[in-house]
Design a protein around this motif. Structure first.
Motif, PDB file in Angstrom:
ATOM      1  N   CYS A 281      49.152  36.197  37.011  1.00 60.50           N
ATOM      2  CA  CYS A 281      48.917  36.111  38.535  1.00 60.50           C
ATOM      3  C   CYS A 281      47.512  35.405  38.775  1.00 60.50           C
ATOM      4  O   CYS A 281      46.997  34.992  39.901  1.00 60.50           O
ATOM      5  CB  CYS A 281      48.793  37.542  39.108  1.00 60.50           C
ATOM      6  SG  CYS A 281      47.188  38.575  38.284  1.00 60.50           S
ATOM      7  N   GLY A 282      46.618  35.411  37.660  1.00 60.59           N
ATOM      8  CA  GLY A 282      45.303  34.782  37.735  1.00 60.59           C
ATOM      9  C   GLY A 282      43.989  35.687  37.549  1.00 60.59           C
ATOM     10  O   GLY A 282      42.950  35.243  37.415  1.00 60.59           O
ATOM     11  N   GLU A 283      44.520  37.002  37.332  1.00 56.33           N
ATOM     12  CA  GLU A 283      43.409  38.031  37.081  1.00 56.33           C
ATOM     13  C   GLU A 283      43.379  38.379  35.782  1.00 56.33           C
ATOM     14  O   GLU A 283      42.254  38.989  35.227  1.00 56.33           O
ATOM     15  CB  GLU A 283      43.893  39.227  37.854  1.00 56.33           C
ATOM     16  CG  GLU A 283      42.829  40.379  37.698  1.00 56.33           C
ATOM     17  CD  GLU A 283      43.107  41.574  38.367  1.00 56.33           C
ATOM     18  OE1 GLU A 283      44.315  42.198  38.041  1.00 56.33           O
ATOM     19  OE2 GLU A 283      42.504  42.182  39.118  1.00 56.33           O
ATOM     20  N   GLY A 284      44.345  37.673  34.821  1.00 58.45           N
ATOM     21  CA  GLY A 284      44.174  38.102  33.208  1.00 58.45           C
ATOM     22  C   GLY A 284      43.187  37.612  32.687  1.00 58.45           C
ATOM     23  O   GLY A 284      42.533  36.545  32.838  1.00 58.45           O
ATOM     24  N   GLY A 285      42.731  38.754  31.625  1.00 56.28           N
ATOM     25  CA  GLY A 285      41.534  38.174  30.750  1.00 56.28           C
ATOM     26  C   GLY A 285      40.111  37.955  31.278  1.00 56.28           C
ATOM     27  O   GLY A 285      39.341  37.728  30.480  1.00 56.28           O
ATOM     28  N   GLY A 286      40.014  38.554  32.512  1.00 59.42           N
ATOM     29  CA  GLY A 286      38.690  38.477  33.376  1.00 59.42           C
ATOM     30  C   GLY A 286      38.439  37.085  33.468  1.00 59.42           C
ATOM     31  O   GLY A 286      37.201  36.772  33.608  1.00 59.42           O
ATOM     32  N   VAL A 287      39.278  35.805  33.447  1.00 61.01           N
ATOM     33  CA  VAL A 287      38.945  34.636  33.855  1.00 61.01           C
ATOM     34  C   VAL A 287      38.286  34.241  35.020  1.00 61.01           C
ATOM     35  O   VAL A 287      37.658  33.267  35.270  1.00 61.01           O
ATOM     36  CB  VAL A 287      40.169  33.757  33.430  1.00 61.01           C
ATOM     37  CG1 VAL A 287      39.832  32.305  33.649  1.00 61.01           C
ATOM     38  CG2 VAL A 287      40.698  33.842  32.067  1.00 61.01           C
ATOM     39  N   GLY A 288      38.722  35.219  36.199  1.00 62.33           N
ATOM     40  CA  GLY A 288      38.230  34.848  37.442  1.00 62.33           C
ATOM     41  C   GLY A 288      36.688  34.627  37.506  1.00 62.33           C
ATOM     42  O   GLY A 288      36.499  34.149  38.398  1.00 62.33           O
ATOM     43  N   VAL A 289      36.077  35.567  36.813  1.00 63.57           N
ATOM     44  CA  VAL A 289      34.641  35.644  37.007  1.00 63.57           C
ATOM     45  C   VAL A 289      33.846  34.625  36.076  1.00 63.57           C
ATOM     46  O   VAL A 289      32.593  34.265  36.166  1.00 63.57           O
ATOM     47  CB  VAL A 289      34.236  37.207  36.649  1.00 63.57           C
ATOM     48  CG1 VAL A 289      34.926  38.168  37.501  1.00 63.57           C
ATOM     49  CG2 VAL A 289      34.195  37.361  35.234  1.00 63.57           C
ATOM     50  N   VAL A 290      34.749  34.034  35.257  1.00 62.76           N
ATOM     51  CA  VAL A 290      34.248  32.971  34.434  1.00 62.76           C
ATOM     52  C   VAL A 290      34.562  31.501  34.766  1.00 62.76           C
ATOM     53  O   VAL A 290      33.839  30.754  34.589  1.00 62.76           O
ATOM     54  CB  VAL A 290      34.405  33.078  32.846  1.00 62.76           C
ATOM     55  CG1 VAL A 290      33.927  32.171  31.951  1.00 62.76           C
ATOM     56  CG2 VAL A 290      34.029  34.621  32.252  1.00 62.76           C
ATOM     57  N   ALA A 291      35.788  31.428  35.061  1.00 64.86           N
ATOM     58  CA  ALA A 291      36.305  30.050  35.505  1.00 64.86           C
ATOM     59  C   ALA A 291      37.341  30.300  36.696  1.00 64.86           C
ATOM     60  O   ALA A 291      38.697  30.090  36.410  1.00 64.86           O
ATOM     61  CB  ALA A 291      36.955  29.361  34.132  1.00 64.86           C
TER      62      ALA A 291
END
Length: 383
Positions: A281-291
């Motif tokens: 969905c875009g939320e996985g792995g905490g990527v949203g706060v990094v990239a």
């Protein structure tokens, strides 16, 4: 000189590197599906250049969503996501991870495991507990109570646990902390006679499935297909489904969610990427706060595939992420009041009110379980 834990992790990373470099043929199929790999190269190229003394390569791993689509589409069974997870664990042991951007995620997790927000309510003779998870409990506190009422019809001694499974720490590479926190929770439940955990959160399902033995784990969606559900006027129309990426290899759960959607009268139009080949969905792995640009690409592609159909999902986190880009409802919202849910009027709380909702839910459950064994979590691992 590495300590024993670091030596063990170094060997785990070395094995993951070896598996990728040995079996990846650089056919490009996984790269075609993943913006992260398009930015940084094929798994084989990244593994071949993994320098055990270079920290930048470890930090890059935090841009991977760990969704596992690369593994699902690989004709040779290569699992690059495991390689990137091992890189994150190595980053933590070297003191370069998690990153500063991850602090809000870890603060959210700390609240979930704190004495203030946690609650274990176990009636006498309880062998099954409902574990709603942090996001579902915060955004849908009323739904937690409604689901617990439903479960009590056939499981009169079902308990409930408000706690965090600490999957954020797991995915950020804090493996020692994760094993200590989750292990303490698991041991307590087992020692109290609990045998089965019913979860609402797909991420909690994955954690209990991977680390929860001898506890058995099922989703409430599977269980609800066996219950007498509330009656409501049948809905009309077509929706599409977003299968959470952590459940890509769980056809029984996927089938249960589709069965519940059909139960309320709706038809399902499958997206091109569904079930085993579902997208993050875009939320996985905490990527949203990094990239955030990489996270957004997943969400935008999901919106493109959904076209004009409302999206139904079984993950509260996915629902929160996707509703920024398209109409999205949780399957439980459909079961409780489908008309309001499809009209975008489901009772869904948003931050910061989610914390207040969790505290009110805890207070309500303490009254409901006034004669049960109650526990608040106070455990913290030693440094």
């Amino acid at each position: 000189m590495k300590d024993p834990a670091h030596r063990w992790q170094w060997h785990a990373l070395d094995a993951a590197v070896g598996a990728v470099t040995a079996d990846c043929t650089e056919c490009g199929l996984c790269v075609k599906h993943c913006a992260f790999l398009q930015r940084h190269g094929t798994p084989r190229a990244m593994a071949a250049h993994a320098d055990s003394g270079h920290e930048n390569g470890l930090i890059v791993a935090y841009e991977c969503s760990l969704c596992g689509l690369c593994h699902a589409v690989c004709p040779f069974g290569v699992n690059p996501a495991q390689f990137f997870l091992e890189q994150r664990r190595e980053a933590v042991l070297r003191g370069v991870g998690p990153l500063a951007a991850h602090r809000p995620l870890l603060a959210y997790e700390r609240k979930g495991t704190s004495r203030r927000y946690s609650l274990y309510a176990l009636p006498e003779g309880c062998t099954t507990v409902f574990f709603p998870g942090c996001t579902f409990a915060g955004t849908r506190a009323e739904a937690v109570l409604a689901m617990h009422d439903l479960l009590r019809r056939s499981l009169p001694r079902v308990g409930i646990v408000l706690d965090c499974c600490t999957k954020p720490s797991h995915d950020l590479g804090r493996q020692a902390y994760f094993l200590a926190m989750f292990g303490e929770m698991k041991d307590f439940l087992v020692n109290q006679g609990v045998r089965t955990v019913l979860v609402a959160c797909p991420n909690c399902y994955k954690v209990f499935q991977s680390y929860g033995s001898p506890l058995q784990v099922r989703t409430i969606y599977e269980r609800l297909t066996e219950e007498a559900l509330p009656r409501q006027d049948l809905l009309r129309g077509t929706v599409t489904l977003h299968d959470p990426c952590v459940l890509r290899h769980e056809p029984a759960v996927q089938d249960a969610v589709r069965s519940l959607v059909h139960h309320v009268g709706l038809q399902v139009m499958e997206m091109p990427n569904s079930r085993e080949r579902t997208l993050c969905c875009g939320e996985g792995g905490g990527v949203g706060v990094v990239a955030p640009e990489l996270a957004r690409q997943w969400s935008v592609e999901r919106a493109r595939q959904a076209e004009k159909d409302p999206v139904v999902t079984s993950c509260a986190g996915c629902a929160a992420q996707l509703r920024r880009f398209m109409p999205t409802v949780h399957v439980v919202d459909l079961l409780l009041d489908g008309q309001r849910a499809l009209a975008g009027k489901a009772r869904v709380s948003r931050s910061p009110f989610t914390y207040w909702k969790r505290l009110r839910l805890k207070a309500t459950l303490k009254r409901r379980f006034s004669s049960a064994r109650l526990r608040e979590r106070t455990f913290q691992p030693k440094p």
